[in-house]
Write an enzyme that holds these catalytic residues in place. Structure first.
Site, mmCIF file in Angstrom:
data_model
loop_
_atom_site.group_PDB
_atom_site.id
_atom_site.type_symbol
_atom_site.label_atom_id
_atom_site.label_comp_id
_atom_site.label_asym_id
_atom_site.label_seq_id
_atom_site.Cartn_x
_atom_site.Cartn_y
_atom_site.Cartn_z
ATOM 1 N N GLU A 1 41.146 38.720 47.237
ATOM 2 C CA GLU A 1 39.819 38.371 47.739
ATOM 3 C C GLU A 1 39.914 37.482 48.975
ATOM 4 O O GLU A 1 39.120 37.614 49.904
ATOM 5 C CB GLU A 1 39.041 37.641 46.642
ATOM 6 C CG GLU A 1 37.653 37.207 47.037
ATOM 7 C CD GLU A 1 36.894 36.567 45.891
ATOM 8 O OE1 GLU A 1 35.660 36.498 45.967
ATOM 9 O OE2 GLU A 1 37.542 36.131 44.915
ATOM 10 N N ARG B 1 37.120 38.483 36.393
ATOM 11 C CA ARG B 1 36.341 37.291 36.063
ATOM 12 C C ARG B 1 34.938 37.699 35.590
ATOM 13 O O ARG B 1 34.638 38.883 35.420
ATOM 14 C CB ARG B 1 36.272 36.350 37.262
ATOM 15 C CG ARG B 1 35.498 36.876 38.456
ATOM 16 C CD ARG B 1 35.645 35.948 39.646
ATOM 17 N NE ARG B 1 34.888 36.402 40.797
ATOM 18 C CZ ARG B 1 35.300 36.269 42.063
ATOM 19 N NH1 ARG B 1 36.462 35.703 42.325
ATOM 20 N NH2 ARG B 1 34.537 36.689 43.059
ATOM 21 N N ASP B 2 34.087 36.715 35.400
ATOM 22 C CA ASP B 2 32.730 36.965 34.895
ATOM 23 C C ASP B 2 31.806 37.431 36.023
ATOM 24 O O ASP B 2 30.854 36.775 36.386
ATOM 25 C CB ASP B 2 32.176 35.704 34.223
ATOM 26 C CG ASP B 2 32.163 34.507 35.158
ATOM 27 O OD1 ASP B 2 32.777 34.584 36.236
ATOM 28 O OD2 ASP B 2 31.527 33.486 34.809
ATOM 29 N N GLU B 3 32.115 38.610 36.566
ATOM 30 C CA GLU B 3 31.325 39.157 37.679
ATOM 31 C C GLU B 3 31.352 40.677 37.588
ATOM 32 O O GLU B 3 30.460 41.278 37.024
ATOM 33 C CB GLU B 3 31.881 38.652 39.004
ATOM 34 C CG GLU B 3 30.930 38.863 40.167
ATOM 35 C CD GLU B 3 31.266 37.967 41.352
ATOM 36 O OE1 GLU B 3 30.647 38.166 42.404
ATOM 37 O OE2 GLU B 3 32.149 37.092 41.225
ATOM 38 N N ASP C 1 30.936 44.723 49.827
ATOM 39 C CA ASP C 1 32.298 45.197 49.639
ATOM 40 C C ASP C 1 32.352 46.717 49.780
ATOM 41 O O ASP C 1 33.254 47.287 50.405
ATOM 42 C CB ASP C 1 32.816 44.803 48.250
ATOM 43 C CG ASP C 1 32.738 43.305 47.989
ATOM 44 O OD1 ASP C 1 31.655 42.727 48.193
ATOM 45 O OD2 ASP C 1 33.753 42.721 47.571
ATOM 46 N N HIS D 1 40.629 42.628 44.769
ATOM 47 C CA HIS D 1 39.330 42.554 45.440
ATOM 48 C C HIS D 1 39.480 43.371 46.723
ATOM 49 O O HIS D 1 40.048 42.903 47.675
ATOM 50 C CB HIS D 1 39.048 41.087 45.780
ATOM 51 C CG HIS D 1 37.621 40.684 45.671
ATOM 52 N ND1 HIS D 1 37.125 40.031 44.569
ATOM 53 C CD2 HIS D 1 36.588 40.796 46.529
ATOM 54 C CE1 HIS D 1 35.843 39.745 44.757
ATOM 55 N NE2 HIS D 1 35.488 40.210 45.947
#
Length: 906
Positions: free
Chosen positions: A760, A487-489, A496, A781
């Site tokens: 995630e 995604r846009d990240e 993490d 994730h």
């Protein structure tokens, strides 16, 4: 065969066995890497492994020799360094101590060793390293930019230059970097095999250059160099708020080629105002959104000599700083595993979709035939929805779409350059003709870390969990430890990374990977000692969060334990200290109540949020727990680095922090103000409670777990320690039950739902096939994969001794569970491969252990008494070189040296 022939065969076999029995030297490393390029240290550290079929073998001495050519090395003449015989068992991080190293020079080296039987090995096979540019004054190249006004969409610029090599080239070394990302070519062939160089650092503070031996690409006579640039992290869309031009708005190139001729003379080709610039077929390239490649715009032969560039523009020379330039010390991003379609399907909505069977990070290569101007687009997604249609909502604004415009010539091939995608499925639009599996492949991209760990057991779902852990790490260790790759990240979230760090060190050799990234943590650390949410810090909001910023202490200490690298610990010490001092500065009475906290991120919430079962942990309790943890790790580092004043200072601070924790968050009878699993796990794991109250706290933890029908409720901060705490306090059975749970929330629930990476959220896909909130629902994730650390260090039992880190001192202590009939882990260390595998056979337990040469181990054999244990069929008292040193909680404790051992117990 005659008697004479038989004797000859036996003699040959005996010689072979004797050769292997003699210690051998292998796996030569320079600064943790095999045959690296770009070493800028004057005293790079050399490491090697010893092999022997015998037991209890230690190195007692070594000798190293180094030369600038192989002939001199093998003859022992004209050496840059000859250590002579050094009486030492050190075989890791031995510093080079010879002549001053020259820039852009290949150094060959080999080593031989003596063992504790007085036997000397043969010289190892030669290895080598290539030095970098070494000093900023050695940069003679100039920064150059395009000499034309950029078009909308910012197509990738091309730079080129012809040059002549009048003599026969002995060695050619290229030093290259860019503001942006680049691919370089010499005479039409790509330079190196890295992707997305110069990779991602805190560009304002640290910009990496790469060093390449390009001798094979340069010919005598006329040559040409060509370089393509892309926006990459430098000026592309980064972050989830549409940020662009974070580090700058204009791309630039720095190129320097050093030629050494056979007669010893030298010549230098550099980027300057003589270069030309233009654009080519990459008309659009963004990391999140994909690449558009118009093959009609290709400039055939543009990076070969003699190309007509008369219509190209000139370049603009810029006076950008070179003081921030650093060599690349970690592994580059490379193309790795290749996947072929497992299914081609048409969705209910009519889309043509290809399933590669694995959620991966990388890109798709395509073969296609069609007419000029035909346009084929590939959209990437991780999952299909419950009806079998393409699901894109969880990508948020990221397009993840590559487009190829054909030039109409026979079979054409497309592969992206300056983007990547996270996906398992692709939707193909505009493809002329039938989709055939042989025309599509998916290639994984990640930092080229060596896989070091493996874990297998009798349960196939757990084995798939291990697979998912490793593929989550592959996909998110693309130069920085990103949270997610689709995604846009795709940012270097510090929380993490700290949660997963120890698990990461088992699966892959992440020594250099974290070494590089932790330097960026220090570079982006705020002046007051605070540490950002993400590194490199593109959010720039000035905030910190407990459990995230603590990567400043957790990261270095974890790497020290795993690799025994005291230099890394010293390098990060001021950063560690700065973080702890920051917390102290904003605390009152040694109690930290932060202005902001993510808390136990993504903890368990039931589908019915009004049930009262949501596992909400007090955020200030979490903050105080990590304050104590970071202070303890700082004390450990100070002890290793012999900083006694700091040890004294922070030991007193730690006492105060723990006292404040008890006063604020614990009732007199030992109950915490937050009764969650995470609260008790952190309090117990970080030793925050008085010793006489810890057992009852562990019981409260188990009671809580039983309240949820033996399910976990922890989020990012509690999960890594949950099973460790249970096993430590005698609830190993509960830890196993949690591991083996198959319904939500659990580690195996995503596996039962077809996951091939770590999710995630515990319930990214719900049992009815619907999705969690699309705004935050990544299916790759890695944070919850931190359970791997418990699987490796507790189930299989492989650990290092804190006082002998890096597996110089090894502990093998498997914890047997009723749910498994066998489990085995292998770990490649700098000394060799450690193996621990156990199996239940009837009423017996077999434990097979392998310990590398030049190390020692303490092995805990599950058994009630020494008399119940044998090794290779012998009673322990009859085994030479093995010592029983005690009995502990159902184990017979044995001390031993290198070799393979087969224990059996009742």
């Amino acid at each position: 065969m005659s008697k004479k022939g038989i004797l000859l065969v036996l003699a040959i076999q005996f010689i072979g066995l004797m050769a292997f029995a003699q210690v051998q030297v292998t796996n030569l490393l320079v600064e943790n890497r095999m045959e690296p390029a770009g070493i800028d240290k004057q005293a790079p550290r050399l490491s090697w492994q010893l092999l022997s079929s015998k037991r209890n073998v230690m190195q007692t001495a070594y000798e190293i020799r180094v030369a600038t050519d192989l002939k001199s090395l093998e003859k022992g003449n004209n050496l840059s360094w000859n250590s002579g015989k050094i009486n030492s068992e050190q075989s890791v991080y031995v510093p080079y101590s010879g002549d001053e190293l020259l820039p852009g020079t290949t150094y060959y080296w080999q080593v031989r060793a003596w063992d504790n039987q007085g036997k000397r090995s043969k010289w190892s096979e030669p290895s080598h390293w290539l030095t970098g540019i070494k000093d900023v004054d050695n940069w003679k190249a100039q920064w150059i930019q395009v000499g034309f006004e950029e078009e909308e969409g910012r197509p990738s610029p091309l730079f080129r230059k012809d040059f002549s090599s009048a003599k026969k080239v002995k060695q050619a070394v290229a030093f290259i970097t860019a503001k942006g990302v680049y691919e370089a070519e010499i005479n039409g062939q790509k330079v190196g095999d890295a992707c997305l160089a110069p990779f991602w650092t805190s560009y304002n503070e640290r910009l990496q250059y790469q060093t390449y031996d390009v001798t094979e690409l340069v010919k005598q006579g006329t040559n040409a160099v060509g370089v393509t640039l892309g926006s990459g992290w430098y000026r592309g869309n980064i972050g989830f708020s549409g940020q662009v031009n974070v580090y700058g708005s204009e791309l630039a190139l720095l190129f320097q080629l050093e030629l050494t001729y056979e007669d010893g003379s030298k010549e230098r080709i550099v980027s300057d105002d003589s270069w030309k610039s233009s654009t080519g077929p990459i008309v659009y390239a963004e990391l999140y959104h994909g690449e558009t490649y118009d093959a009609r715009l290709e400039k055939a032969g543009w990076s070969t000599p003699g190309y007509d560039d008369s219509a190209w523009s000139g370049v603009e020379v810029k006076d950008y700083s070179k003081d921030i330039l650093i060599t690349t010390e970690n592994e580059p991003i490379r193309k790795k595993e290749v996947f072929h379609p497992v299914e081609i399907l048409t969705t209910p909505e009519g889309d043509q979709v290809i399933d590669f069977g694995q959620n991966l990070v990388g890109w798709v290569q395509m073969k296609v035939s069609g007419n000029a101007g035909d346009q084929v687009s590939i959209t990437h997604t991780e999952v299909l929805d419950k009806d079998g249609n393409v699901y894109l909502e969880s990508l948020r604004s990221a397009k993840q779409k590559n487009t190829f415009i054909l030039k109409g010539e026979s079979v054409e091939e497309f592969e992206p350059h300056f983007t990547w995608q996270g996906f398992r499925f692709i939707k193909v639009e505009g493809y002329p003709g039938e989709l055939k599996p042989e025309n599509f492949t998916a290639t994984a991209l990640y930092s080229d870390m060596e896989q070091t760990g493996s874990f297998v057991c009798s349960d196939e779902l757990v084995n798939q969990l291990q697979h998912n852990i490793q593929w989550g790490q592959r996909g998110n260790f693309l130069d920085v430890p990103t949270d997610c790759p689709q995604r846009d990240e795709r940012l270097g979230w510090t929380g993490d990374a700290q949660a997963f760090a120890r698990t990461a060190t088992f699966n892959f050799r992440v020594h250099s990977f974290f070494d590089k990234w932790l330097k960026d943590v220090a570079a982006d650390q705020y002046d007051n000692g605070g540490v950002p949410f993400v590194v490199p810090d593109v959010l720039r909001n000035g905030q910190v969060s407990p459990g995230w910023a603590d990567v400043a202490t957790v990261g270095p200490w974890t790497m020290y334990l795993a690799y025994g690298d005291k230099d890394l610990l010293a390098q990060q010490y001021e950063s560690m200290k700065g973080w702890v001092n920051y917390i102290s500065s904003v605390s009152s009475d040694d109690l930290w109540k932060p202005d902001f906290s993510f808390g136990d991120w993504l903890f368990y919430r039931p589908f019915d949020d009004n049930s009262g079962m949501s596992a909400v942990t007090d955020k200030s309790l979490i903050a105080q727990a990590f304050y104590a943890h970071s202070t303890q790790l700082l004390i450990h580092a100070a002890q290793v680095l012999n900083k006694q004043d700091d040890v004294t200072k922070y030991e007193q601070l730690l006492k105060n922090i723990k006292h404040s924790f008890v006063q604020e968050y614990m009732t007199p009878n030992g109950k915490l103000v937050s009764g969650t699993q995470t609260a008790y796990v952190l309090a117990l794991n970080f030793d925050l409670l008085p010793e006489d109250l810890r057992e009852q706290a562990a019981k409260r933890l188990v009671d809580n777990i039983r309240t949820y029908n033996t399910h976990l409720t922890t989020g990012f901060l509690g999960t890594p320690y949950l099973c460790h705490v249970l096993s430590r306090f005698g609830y190993n059975d509960v830890a196993y039950e949690l591991l083996m749970q198959k319904n939500y929330p659990s580690w195996l629930y995503p596996v039962t739902m077809g996951a091939t990476t770590i999710w995630e959220r515990w319930d990214g896909i719900k049992p009815d096939g619907t999705f969690q909130t699309p705004g935050m629902n990544s299916f790759n994730h890695y944070a919850y994969g931190a359970i791997g650390d418990w699987m490796y260090r507790v189930v299989a039992g492989i650990d290092t001794e804190a006082e002998n880190p890096g597996y110089k001192g090894i502990q093998i202590k498997p914890h047997i569970g009723d749910q498994l009939s066998h489990a085995k882990a292998e770990l490649k260390t700098y000394y060799g491969t450690v193996v621990s595998g156990w199996e239940k056979v009837g009423d017996k337990l077999k434990l097979n252990v392998s310990i590398p040469v030049n190390t020692n181990a303490i092995v805990y054999v599950p058994a009630s008494a020494t008399s119940a244990v044998t090794e290779s069929g012998k009673q322990l008292a009859d085994v030479s070189g093995l010592e029983v040193v005690g009995h502990e909680d159902g184990y017979v404790v044995v001390k031993l040296g290198s070799g393979a051992y087969q224990f059996e117990s009742n």
